[in-house]
Enzyme design. Structure first.
Site, PDB file in Angstrom:
ATOM      1  N   LYS A  50      19.479  64.571  92.672  1.00  0.00           N
ATOM      2  CA  LYS A  50      20.292  65.632  93.244  1.00  0.00           C
ATOM      3  C   LYS A  50      21.426  65.984  92.291  1.00  0.00           C
ATOM      4  O   LYS A  50      22.248  65.137  91.947  1.00  0.00           O
ATOM      5  CB  LYS A  50      20.850  65.216  94.602  1.00  0.00           C
ATOM      6  CG  LYS A  50      21.740  66.292  95.248  1.00  0.00           C
ATOM      7  CD  LYS A  50      22.196  65.870  96.636  1.00  0.00           C
ATOM      8  CE  LYS A  50      23.213  66.842  97.217  1.00  0.00           C
ATOM      9  NZ  LYS A  50      23.647  66.449  98.580  1.00  0.00           N
ATOM     10  N   ASP A  76      24.383  60.462 101.958  1.00  0.00           N
ATOM     11  CA  ASP A  76      24.787  60.449 100.550  1.00  0.00           C
ATOM     12  C   ASP A  76      25.947  59.472 100.408  1.00  0.00           C
ATOM     13  O   ASP A  76      27.060  59.746 100.873  1.00  0.00           O
ATOM     14  CB  ASP A  76      25.235  61.843 100.093  1.00  0.00           C
ATOM     15  CG  ASP A  76      24.088  62.841  99.989  1.00  0.00           C
ATOM     16  OD1 ASP A  76      22.998  62.563 100.526  1.00  0.00           O
ATOM     17  OD2 ASP A  76      24.302  63.901  99.372  1.00  0.00           O
ATOM     18  N   LYS A  90      22.252  60.882  92.715  1.00  0.00           N
ATOM     19  CA  LYS A  90      22.988  62.142  92.777  1.00  0.00           C
ATOM     20  C   LYS A  90      24.115  62.117  91.754  1.00  0.00           C
ATOM     21  O   LYS A  90      24.765  61.090  91.562  1.00  0.00           O
ATOM     22  CB  LYS A  90      23.528  62.322  94.197  1.00  0.00           C
ATOM     23  CG  LYS A  90      24.434  63.532  94.417  1.00  0.00           C
ATOM     24  CD  LYS A  90      24.868  63.591  95.879  1.00  0.00           C
ATOM     25  CE  LYS A  90      25.944  64.644  96.122  1.00  0.00           C
ATOM     26  NZ  LYS A  90      26.384  64.667  97.539  1.00  0.00           N
TER      27      LYS A  90
END
Length: 243
Positions: free
Chosen positions: A195, A103, A165
């Protein structure tokens, strides 16, 4: 990596949530004993993934070796104000240390300058450093306009990311919102996953974000969410029965 398929517009079950949960421990100063307890809890909860700091990776590999739990880590975290080369090197080291998913935090300076080529280039640098791993791009959506969110999502897709995300969970602007998730989901159209992370504490919040288009959830209070799961369903059922 193969990009995720969109989820069907159906009710999210408890087990499906756990499969999509990135159970998170990113607090600075985490000790080995705290990590051990976190990993024990993760296995007991039955989450699909754990998200931990890069310095914790080596200590997590052993306890999770016989487990199906995947390990996620972060790069350029939490500010994103790192060079593309630094992020790529950090990601490559994380993979070598056992991370299955990365991430990365986008450089918000590039975003604010509308330098979309620069945004795409730094994401691509990390993508090239981790070709066989799932790559998620953290936008910090609470600090962005809808137009910026859309452009970030397009840059992430063009650079070969697998997910976009919402948040690091560390920015004072806030965390995930259904509105931001909806904008992201509509932009990527199921070609990338979405996400939702930051401030998700109840089953009701998870369901709202799922309905908006989230396909993965970054959560630290996973046990608390599960405690509200039945009551949330019961409350909704009671409301439906009233009509």
């Amino acid at each position: 990596m193969t990009t995720p398929a969109p989820h069907a517009p159906v009710e999210l079950t408890r087990d499906a949530f756990l499969e999509r949960a990135d159970h998170t421990l990113l607090a600075p100063g985490t000790t080995p004993a705290e990590l051990e307890q976190f990993l024990i809890a993760a296995r007991a909860l039955g989450v699909g993934q754990v998200c931990i700091s890069p310095t914790l990776l080596e200590d997590a590999i052993g306890p999770l070796r016989s487990s199906p739990v995947r390990i996620v880590t972060v790069v350029g975290f939490p500010s994103g104000a790192h060079t593309a080369e630094t992020k790529a090197a950090e990601a490559a080291q994380a993979v070598a240390d056992g991370a299955a998913e990365i991430d990365m935090v986008v450089n918000r300076g590039l975003v604010n300058a509308a330098d979309w080529r620069g945004v795409e280039a730094e994401i691509r640098a990390v993508r090239d450093a981790t070709p066989e791993r799932v790559l998620k791009v953290i936008l910090e959506t609470a600090a962005l306009s809808d137009a910026q969110i859309v452009s970030c999502c397009r840059a992430a897709e063009a650079a070969g990311a697998d997910f976009v995300k919402t948040s690091t969970g560390f920015d004072p602007a806030g965390g995930a919102t259904a509105h931001a998730v909806r904008v992201m989901a509509e932009t990527v159209g199921g070609r990338l996953g979405v996400k939702a992370s930051g401030g998700i504490r109840t089953a009701a919040a998870v369901r709202e974000l799922w309905a908006a288009g989230a396909t993965r959830f970054g959560v630290s209070g996973t046990a608390g969410i599960l405690e509200t799961w039945v009551s949330g369903a019961a409350t909704r059922a009671g409301s439906d029965a009233a009509y």
